[in-house]
Write a protein that holds these residues in place. Structure first.
Motif, PDB file in Angstrom:
ATOM      1  N   PRO A   2      -0.131  -1.403   0.223  1.00  0.00           N
ATOM      2  CA  PRO A   2       0.260   0.152   0.274  1.00  0.00           C
ATOM      3  C   PRO A   2       0.813   1.185   0.166  1.00  0.00           C
ATOM      4  N   LYS A   3       0.134   2.328  -0.670  1.00  0.00           N
ATOM      5  CA  LYS A   3       1.399   3.542  -0.413  1.00  0.00           C
ATOM      6  C   LYS A   3      -0.154   4.858   0.358  1.00  0.00           C
ATOM      7  N   VAL A   4       0.985   5.470   1.107  1.00  0.00           N
ATOM      8  CA  VAL A   4      -0.138   6.180   0.973  1.00  0.00           C
ATOM      9  C   VAL A   4      -0.322   7.998   0.778  1.00  0.00           C
ATOM     10  N   ARG A   5      -0.819   8.688   1.221  1.00  0.00           N
ATOM     11  CA  ARG A   5      -0.417   9.969   1.256  1.00  0.00           C
ATOM     12  C   ARG A   5      -1.455  11.255   1.745  1.00  0.00           C
ATOM     13  N   VAL A   6      -1.158  11.910   1.991  1.00  0.00           N
ATOM     14  CA  VAL A   6      -1.745  12.745   2.561  1.00  0.00           C
ATOM     15  C   VAL A   6      -2.557  14.298   1.623  1.00  0.00           C
ATOM     16  N   ASN A   7      -4.178  14.343   1.783  1.00  0.00           N
ATOM     17  CA  ASN A   7      -4.279  15.930   1.124  1.00  0.00           C
ATOM     18  C   ASN A   7      -4.443  16.793   2.506  1.00  0.00           C
ATOM     19  N   VAL A  24       5.104   6.821  10.152  1.00  0.00           N
ATOM     20  CA  VAL A  24       5.076   7.157   8.280  1.00  0.00           C
ATOM     21  C   VAL A  24       4.849   8.032   7.993  1.00  0.00           C
ATOM     22  N   PHE A  25       3.988   8.864   9.152  1.00  0.00           N
ATOM     23  CA  PHE A  25       3.979  10.582   9.229  1.00  0.00           C
ATOM     24  C   PHE A  25       4.536  11.599  10.180  1.00  0.00           C
ATOM     25  N   GLU A  26       4.671  13.061  10.391  1.00  0.00           N
ATOM     26  CA  GLU A  26       5.171  13.843  11.049  1.00  0.00           C
ATOM     27  C   GLU A  26       4.773  15.553  10.036  1.00  0.00           C
ATOM     28  N   PHE A  27       4.492  15.995  10.998  1.00  0.00           N
ATOM     29  CA  PHE A  27       4.049  17.191  10.618  1.00  0.00           C
ATOM     30  C   PHE A  27       4.848  17.964  10.080  1.00  0.00           C
ATOM     31  N   ASP A  39       5.486   4.256   0.954  1.00  0.00           N
ATOM     32  CA  ASP A  39       4.849   2.862   1.209  1.00  0.00           C
ATOM     33  C   ASP A  39       5.479   1.937   2.632  1.00  0.00           C
ATOM     34  N   ILE A  40       3.883   1.002   3.011  1.00  0.00           N
ATOM     35  CA  ILE A  40       3.875   0.548   3.841  1.00  0.00           C
ATOM     36  C   ILE A  40       3.540  -1.096   3.574  1.00  0.00           C
ATOM     37  N   ASP A  41       3.672  -1.445   4.814  1.00  0.00           N
ATOM     38  CA  ASP A  41       4.086  -2.788   5.266  1.00  0.00           C
ATOM     39  C   ASP A  41       2.294  -3.876   5.194  1.00  0.00           C
ATOM     40  N   ASP A  42       1.579  -2.984   6.177  1.00  0.00           N
ATOM     41  CA  ASP A  42       0.391  -2.620   6.884  1.00  0.00           C
ATOM     42  C   ASP A  42      -0.763  -1.846   6.268  1.00  0.00           C
ATOM     43  N   GLU A  43      -1.599  -2.590   6.755  1.00  0.00           N
ATOM     44  CA  GLU A  43      -2.966  -1.358   6.621  1.00  0.00           C
ATOM     45  C   GLU A  43      -2.975  -0.484   7.981  1.00  0.00           C
ATOM     46  N   LEU A  44      -3.433   0.503   7.587  1.00  0.00           N
ATOM     47  CA  LEU A  44      -3.351   1.629   8.558  1.00  0.00           C
ATOM     48  C   LEU A  44      -4.694   1.716   9.391  1.00  0.00           C
ATOM     49  N   ASP A  45      -4.670   1.703  10.834  1.00  0.00           N
ATOM     50  CA  ASP A  45      -6.021   0.610  12.216  1.00  0.00           C
ATOM     51  C   ASP A  45      -6.610   2.168  12.228  1.00  0.00           C
ATOM     52  N   PHE A  46      -6.201   3.209  11.631  1.00  0.00           N
ATOM     53  CA  PHE A  46      -7.129   4.338  12.136  1.00  0.00           C
ATOM     54  C   PHE A  46      -7.584   4.821  10.729  1.00  0.00           C
ATOM     55  N   GLY A  51     -11.180  12.909   6.657  1.00  0.00           N
ATOM     56  CA  GLY A  51     -10.970  11.858   5.560  1.00  0.00           C
ATOM     57  C   GLY A  51      -9.683  12.941   4.542  1.00  0.00           C
ATOM     58  N   ALA A  52      -8.280  13.292   5.311  1.00  0.00           N
ATOM     59  CA  ALA A  52      -7.061  13.459   4.237  1.00  0.00           C
ATOM     60  C   ALA A  52      -6.120  12.721   4.262  1.00  0.00           C
ATOM     61  N   ILE A  53      -6.210  11.003   4.281  1.00  0.00           N
ATOM     62  CA  ILE A  53      -5.507   9.983   3.999  1.00  0.00           C
ATOM     63  C   ILE A  53      -5.960   9.103   3.578  1.00  0.00           C
ATOM     64  N   GLU A  54      -4.576   8.919   2.175  1.00  0.00           N
ATOM     65  CA  GLU A  54      -5.765   8.690   1.055  1.00  0.00           C
ATOM     66  C   GLU A  54      -4.457   6.983   1.147  1.00  0.00           C
TER      67      GLU A  54
END
Length: 56
Positions: A2-7, A24-27, A39-46, A51-54
């Motif tokens: 899975p690939k993660v993006r933030v709007n 995975v994330f920082e401010f 690129d993450i090895d697993d799914e996000l648990d939240f 709705g900013a995370i894709e």
């Protein structure tokens, strides 16, 4: 893998993502979440309340 993006326009700076997955994330300088590892090895648990995370 899975690939993660933030709007950043939708990010409400609540910190749920940063607190849950600091590997995975920082401010950014504006207080918005950004991805530090796309690129993450697993799914996000939240789910982002703004709705900013894709995950693809």
């Amino acid at each position: 893998m899975p690939k993660v993006r933030v709007n950043a326009d939708a990010c409400g700076s609540c910190g749920l993502c940063v607190g849950s997955r600091p590997d995975v994330f920082e401010f950014d300088d504006e207080g918005k979440a950004r991805v530090i590892v796309e690129d993450i090895d697993d799914e996000l648990d939240f789910e982002c309340p703004f709705g900013a995370i894709e995950v693809e």
